[in-house]
Design a protein around this motif. Structure first.
Motif, mmCIF file in Angstrom:
data_model
loop_
_atom_site.group_PDB
_atom_site.id
_atom_site.type_symbol
_atom_site.label_atom_id
_atom_site.label_comp_id
_atom_site.label_asym_id
_atom_site.label_seq_id
_atom_site.Cartn_x
_atom_site.Cartn_y
_atom_site.Cartn_z
ATOM 1 N N ARG A 177 59.439 -7.228 -10.314
ATOM 2 C CA ARG A 177 58.400 -6.816 -10.552
ATOM 3 C C ARG A 177 57.428 -8.138 -10.827
ATOM 4 N NH1 ARG A 177 56.345 -3.186 -15.867
ATOM 5 N NH2 ARG A 177 54.161 -3.624 -15.523
ATOM 6 N N ARG A 180 56.356 -9.061 -7.246
ATOM 7 C CA ARG A 180 55.309 -8.181 -6.975
ATOM 8 C C ARG A 180 53.892 -8.502 -7.330
ATOM 9 N NH1 ARG A 180 59.017 -4.086 -7.320
ATOM 10 N NH2 ARG A 180 57.952 -3.214 -9.236
ATOM 11 N N ASP A 181 53.885 -8.771 -8.892
ATOM 12 C CA ASP A 181 52.736 -9.012 -9.746
ATOM 13 C C ASP A 181 52.059 -10.070 -9.251
ATOM 14 O OD1 ASP A 181 53.013 -6.390 -10.946
ATOM 15 O OD2 ASP A 181 53.089 -7.006 -12.611
#
Ligand code: 5GP
Length: 265
Positions: A177, A180-181
């Motif tokens: 995550r 992705r962020d």
């Protein structure tokens, strides 16, 4: 652990707590009695924490704004040093009492900058360094437009992934995550005044120190000596307009297109 979910944060900048004077930095830019705010944002794994630690060690009269968070402590983190670790209920209470200059949800937890830190820094005549995410930076800049904003970028995606994996602090899903962020966060670079690509730590420390010294000089008056001139030149080279082209390959490695006209201030 289940991520804490206090009430939805308002997109608008929060108001000052009742009875407390609004932070007047914007009203008195350049005033020697007001602390300077340095906002530093970076995707997770950009090496920002090490950089910030080093800067705080080197630069006098600069304090770290210790945020409140609902995230549990990691590794050797100590309550009241890296963060104030509080429960979701406590965080909600602080939202209700307007304790935060800004707050935002990051990776499923809540983080907030306390007004009290700004007031304390003002009383002690210290400048303040805020290590906050891109949402928080936008809120602080809306409220204090004269704050100095600095975006720290990793040299490329591969290095960021390597750093995230080797620090070994997060479970795989959290790390995925964060990666992705990172692409979303890095696309916000053009909202910041300065860019520092954190390749070699020593170079980044020198750049960040030059930016802080130059912004302080803008308030106190520039030093006429050669080292002052060199610092100003280094800081100028980090201004977004000057350095955005250096970021183009970094953005490409994250699959982010550089905006042709999005060069900000
Ligand atoms: P970490 O959990 O890795 O320490 O921080 C996660 C992210 O939250 C980082 O991008 C950090 O800059 C951001 N952050 C830390 N404190 C605050 C805060 O008070 N407000 C906001 N908006 N972000 C914060």
């Amino acid at each position: 652990m289940t991520p804490a979910t206090p009430p939805a944060a308002s997109a608008a900048a929060p108001s000052a707590p009742s009875g407390q004077p609004a932070f007047s930095h914007a009203a008195a830019p350049g005033s020697a009695s007001e602390p300077l705010l340095f906002i530093v944002s970076a995707p997770s794994g950009s090496g920002k924490s090490t950089l910030v630690r080093e800067i705080l060690r080197l630069i006098p009269d600069l304090e770290f704004s210790i945020s409140y968070t609902t995230r549990p402590p990691r590794g050797s983190e100590v309550n009241g040093r890296e963060y104030f670790f509080i429960s979701r209920e406590e965080f909600e209470k602080r939202i209700q009492s307007d304790a935060f200059l800004e707050y935002a949800e990051v990776f499923g937890y809540w983080y907030g900058t306390a007004w009290s830190f700004l007031e304390d820094a003002r009383r002690r005549g210290r400048d303040l360094l805020l290590d906050i995410d891109v949402q928080g930076a936008a809120k602080v800049l809306a409220r204090c437009p004269v704050a100095t904003s600095i975006f720290i970028a990793p040299p490329n995606r591969e290095t960021l992934e390597w750093r995230l994996r080797h620090r070994g602090q997060d479970p795989e899903a959290v790390m995925e995550r964060r990666l992705r962020d990172a692409s979303r966060e890095i696309a916000a670079y053009n909202k910041y005044q300065y860019l520092v690509i954190n390749d070699r730590l020593e170079d980044s420390v020198e750049r960040l120190a030059a930016i802080i010294a130059t912004e302080r000089e803008a308030r106190m008056g520039a030093s006429a000596d050669e080292s002052g001139r060199q610092r100003r030149e280094l800081a100028r080279s980090c201004r977004q307009k000057e350095s955005a082209q250096l970021l183009a390959p970094v953005l490409r490695s994250f699959g982010v297109e550089m905006e042709v006209d999005g060069q900000g201030s």
